[in-house]
Design a protein around this motif. Structure first.
Motif, short mmCIF file in Angstrom:
data_model
loop_
_atom_site.label_atom_id
_atom_site.label_comp_id
_atom_site.label_asym_id
_atom_site.label_seq_id
_atom_site.Cartn_x
_atom_site.Cartn_y
_atom_site.Cartn_z
N SER A 5 0.83 -1.19 0.00
CA SER A 5 0.00 0.00 0.00
C SER A 5 0.87 1.25 0.00
O SER A 5 1.91 1.30 0.65
CB SER A 5 -0.91 0.02 1.23
OG SER A 5 -1.52 1.29 1.39
N THR A 6 0.42 2.26 -0.72
CA THR A 6 1.13 3.55 -0.72
C THR A 6 1.13 4.21 0.65
O THR A 6 1.89 5.16 0.88
CB THR A 6 0.48 4.51 -1.73
OG1 THR A 6 -0.93 4.57 -1.46
CG2 THR A 6 0.72 4.08 -3.16
N ARG A 7 0.30 3.71 1.57
CA ARG A 7 0.22 4.32 2.89
C ARG A 7 0.90 3.46 3.96
O ARG A 7 0.68 3.65 5.15
CB ARG A 7 -1.23 4.63 3.26
CG ARG A 7 -1.86 5.56 2.23
CD ARG A 7 -3.23 6.05 2.61
NE ARG A 7 -3.83 6.77 1.49
CZ ARG A 7 -5.03 7.34 1.51
NH1 ARG A 7 -5.76 7.29 2.62
NH2 ARG A 7 -5.51 7.96 0.44
N ASP A 25 -6.02 0.19 4.27
CA ASP A 25 -5.70 1.47 4.90
C ASP A 25 -6.05 2.66 4.01
O ASP A 25 -5.72 3.80 4.33
CB ASP A 25 -4.22 1.51 5.31
CG ASP A 25 -3.27 1.38 4.12
OD1 ASP A 25 -3.74 1.33 2.97
OD2 ASP A 25 -2.05 1.32 4.35
N GLY A 27 -4.92 3.13 1.00
CA GLY A 27 -3.88 3.37 0.01
C GLY A 27 -4.09 2.59 -1.28
O GLY A 27 -5.02 1.78 -1.41
N SER A 208 -14.03 1.88 2.25
CA SER A 208 -13.41 1.92 3.59
C SER A 208 -14.42 1.77 4.71
O SER A 208 -14.07 1.88 5.88
CB SER A 208 -12.64 3.24 3.78
OG SER A 208 -13.51 4.35 3.69
N GLU A 330 -1.19 9.65 -6.10
CA GLU A 330 -0.68 9.07 -4.86
C GLU A 330 0.43 8.05 -5.13
O GLU A 330 1.38 7.93 -4.35
CB GLU A 330 -1.82 8.43 -4.08
CG GLU A 330 -1.41 7.88 -2.73
CD GLU A 330 -2.59 7.45 -1.87
OE1 GLU A 330 -2.37 6.63 -0.96
OE2 GLU A 330 -3.72 7.94 -2.09
N GLY A 341 5.56 5.31 3.25
CA GLY A 341 4.12 5.29 3.32
C GLY A 341 3.55 6.22 4.36
O GLY A 341 2.46 6.77 4.18
N GLU A 342 4.25 6.42 5.45
CA GLU A 342 3.76 7.33 6.49
C GLU A 342 3.70 8.77 5.99
O GLU A 342 2.77 9.52 6.31
CB GLU A 342 4.64 7.23 7.73
CG GLU A 342 4.46 5.94 8.51
CD GLU A 342 3.04 5.76 9.01
OE1 GLU A 342 2.46 6.75 9.50
OE2 GLU A 342 2.52 4.64 8.91
N LYS A 345 0.75 9.03 3.68
CA LYS A 345 -0.47 9.07 4.50
C LYS A 345 -0.69 10.47 5.07
O LYS A 345 -1.83 10.98 5.08
CB LYS A 345 -0.36 8.06 5.64
CG LYS A 345 -1.62 7.92 6.48
CD LYS A 345 -1.40 7.03 7.70
CE LYS A 345 -1.04 5.63 7.31
NZ LYS A 345 -0.92 4.73 8.51
N THR A 346 0.38 11.10 5.51
CA THR A 346 0.26 12.47 6.03
C THR A 346 -0.25 13.42 4.94
O THR A 346 -1.16 14.23 5.19
CB THR A 346 1.63 12.96 6.55
OG1 THR A 346 2.04 12.14 7.64
CG2 THR A 346 1.54 14.41 7.01
N HIS A 349 -3.95 12.78 4.29
CA HIS A 349 -4.80 13.30 5.37
C HIS A 349 -4.90 14.82 5.28
O HIS A 349 -5.97 15.39 5.52
CB HIS A 349 -4.24 12.89 6.73
CG HIS A 349 -4.52 11.45 7.04
ND1 HIS A 349 -3.88 10.78 8.07
CD2 HIS A 349 -5.35 10.54 6.48
CE1 HIS A 349 -4.31 9.53 8.12
NE2 HIS A 349 -5.19 9.37 7.16
#
Length: 498
Positions: A5-7, A25, A27, A208, A330, A341-342, A345-346, A349
């Motif tokens: 996952s990209t996240r 998640d 992603g 989701s 993404e 990934g974190e 994710k930021t 968001h």
């Protein structure tokens, strides 16, 4: 090959990535690596049929599929009775240094057929490989072309259903009629009272939602996607970039190993992302020219490194590009972030909560080494249609005209004389009124319905009207459902009788 996952979460096989569509998640699935393709391999493709070229690329990613399974799938997907050109993705010369990659010769007259004729075969195989006995319920948000291509691809495929959401007033007349006249016992079409971004966000939220998944499970259904967020939609698109380059080499237009530019009309970023993946695999690409319409969020992003949806949304003459949230970006961000990934994710968001994020100058410069963004408004689009027709006797749809106009801008600013492939994404007859206006003036379409415009366009251009468009006025309307964006889940359940 594994997919992540990209996240930052998940590690799945290719068949699991295709079956699930979106990671848990939120992603998008990306491959663990980009398998290399040598110059010799690319040159050899020049003597292959399109299905064989597809086999050579797809087997590098779909490692839990046997070569025979892939071969049977691509042979069925790209059969002569589905595409009206034996080359499947023919490359046509436009001028001495520009070629057009025509991706609209499939059953729905749009580039989405290149992937969505194949995806149902991969989905059915993926379900069997993973012991999935529930019906695979495909949910799709469309800005115009994906919807019909998905409906046509999954129509009456055993063990599947396909539900398409489209913006009520955000597609062309031909695009709408193509969708709402679709037959089949497993197809559903719902008009959303909003724009494409509303429909796309709604579909992502359904994916989701544990509650919605449970409601579908109670009906014996499991969710999957046919949007380009699904890697099974993305990887077939990688093939036609290799195919175009191989054709140039085979014709002696390019020395194998020398770079070629690609100019791509871009909305959700999937088509041009496939070109980036081809580049990462070794295809000699000099520049990827990202062409946007007046909804130029991507142009601004590549220039500033800031992605911001704090802007007006415009309905344009290239409606499939009327998008402010480009989901497939993404996957590029994942690479720009060194696969952190974190960090992705930021950013995601921030986009959801604040409507914008910034990648910083260093990452912006990294992207600018390969990507260049430009935009064209409706006036420039119509002028480009007229210019290309009068100058080159080439009839292009509004989305391709956006790319052609942006290519002119790029060449003027950069003085880059590299050979360039212009990616043509739809038949001009899907947007006959605007194309007719472009070549003959607005007065020629006054008082004409969409099909009279098509007849007049054929008369003036000498380019035959596709049979699919000619048949549309006589087809019965089968789908009339509408819903608010907040009611999309309930609308799906109503389609299934609950």
């Amino acid at each position: 090959m594994s997919f992540f996952s990209t996240r930052g979460g998940s590690c799945v096989t290719a068949s699991q990535a295709i079956l699930r569509g979106l990671a848990q998640d939120g992603g998008l699935y990306v491959p663990a690596m980009f398998p290399p393709v040598s110059s010799g391999d690319v040159a050899a493709m020049g003597q292959m049929s399109y299905p064989r070229r597809a086999l050579e690329i797809l087997k590098l990613y779909l490692e839990d599929f046997s070569p025979r399974e892939i071969e049977e799938a691509v042979t069925a997907a790209y059969s002569p009775d589905r595409f009206d050109d034996p080359a499947i993705a023919p490359l046509k010369p436009l001028d001495e240094n520009t070629w057009v990659l025509e991706l609209f010769h499939g059953p729905t007259l749009a580039f989405k057929d290149m992937a969505l004729q194949l995806l149902p075969h991969l989905t059915a195989l993926s379900a069997r490989k993973n012991g999935e006995n529930r019906e695979v319920s495909i949910l799709v948000a469309t800005s115009g072309d994906t919807g019909k291509a998905a409906l046509e691809g999954f129509r009456d495929v055993p063990g599947t259903s396909c539900t398409v959401f489209y913006p009520l007033d955000g597609v062309s007349d031909v695009q709408r009629l193509q969708m709402v006249t679709t037959g089949g016992n497993n197809t559903h079409v719902i008009a959303v009272k909003g724009n494409f971004d509303d429909a796309q966000t709604g579909v992502k939220e359904l994916f989701s939602s544990p509650e919605f998944a449970a409601q579908m499970d109670a009906r014996g259904k499991v969710l999957s996607s046919a949007n380009s967020i699904n890697f099974g939609r993305l990887v077939p698109q990688v093939v036609y970039y290799f195919s175009a380059y191989a054709d140039l080499v085979a014709r002696g237009a390019v020395v194998c190993g020398n770079p070629v530019n690609f100019c791509v009309p871009t909305g959700n970023f999937g088509n041009i992302l496939a070109a980036y993946y081809a580049h990462q695999m070794g295809l000699p690409i000099g520049k990827l020219i990202c062409a946007s319409n007046r909804n130029n969020v991507l142009t601004d992003f590549f220039q500033s490194g800031i992605y911001s949806t704090h802007r007006l949304f415009f309905k344009t003459k290239s409606p499939s590009m009327d998008i402010l949230v480009s989901s497939n970006l993404e996957r590029l961000l994942f690479e720009a972030a060194d696969r952190d990934g974190e960090l992705v994710k930021t950013w995601m968001h921030l986009l959801k909560d604040c409507g914008s994020y910034s990648v910083g100058d260093q990452r912006r410069e990294w992207m600018a080494s390969l990507f260049w963004g430009g935009c064209a408004d409706d006036l420039a689009t119509l002028q480009e249609i007229g210019l290309r027709f009068s100058q080159d006797h080439y009839l292009m749809d509004t989305h391709t005209a956006v790319a052609s106009s942006v290519l002119r801008q790029y060449r003027l600013e950069s003085h880059d004389a590299a050979p360039t492939v212009l990616v043509s994404t739809a038949s001009p007859y899907k947007f006959a009124r605007d194309v007719l206006t472009g070549i003959a003036g607005a007065e020629c379409s006054e008082g004409l319905d969409p099909f009279a415009c098509s007849e007049e366009l054929q008369r003036r251009s000498g380019i035959p009207m596709p049979a699919q468009v000619r048949a549309l006025p006589d087809l019965p309307i089968r789908h009339r459902a509408e819903c608010e964006t907040a009611d999309m889940g309930a609308a799906v359940l109503r389609e299934f009788g609950g």
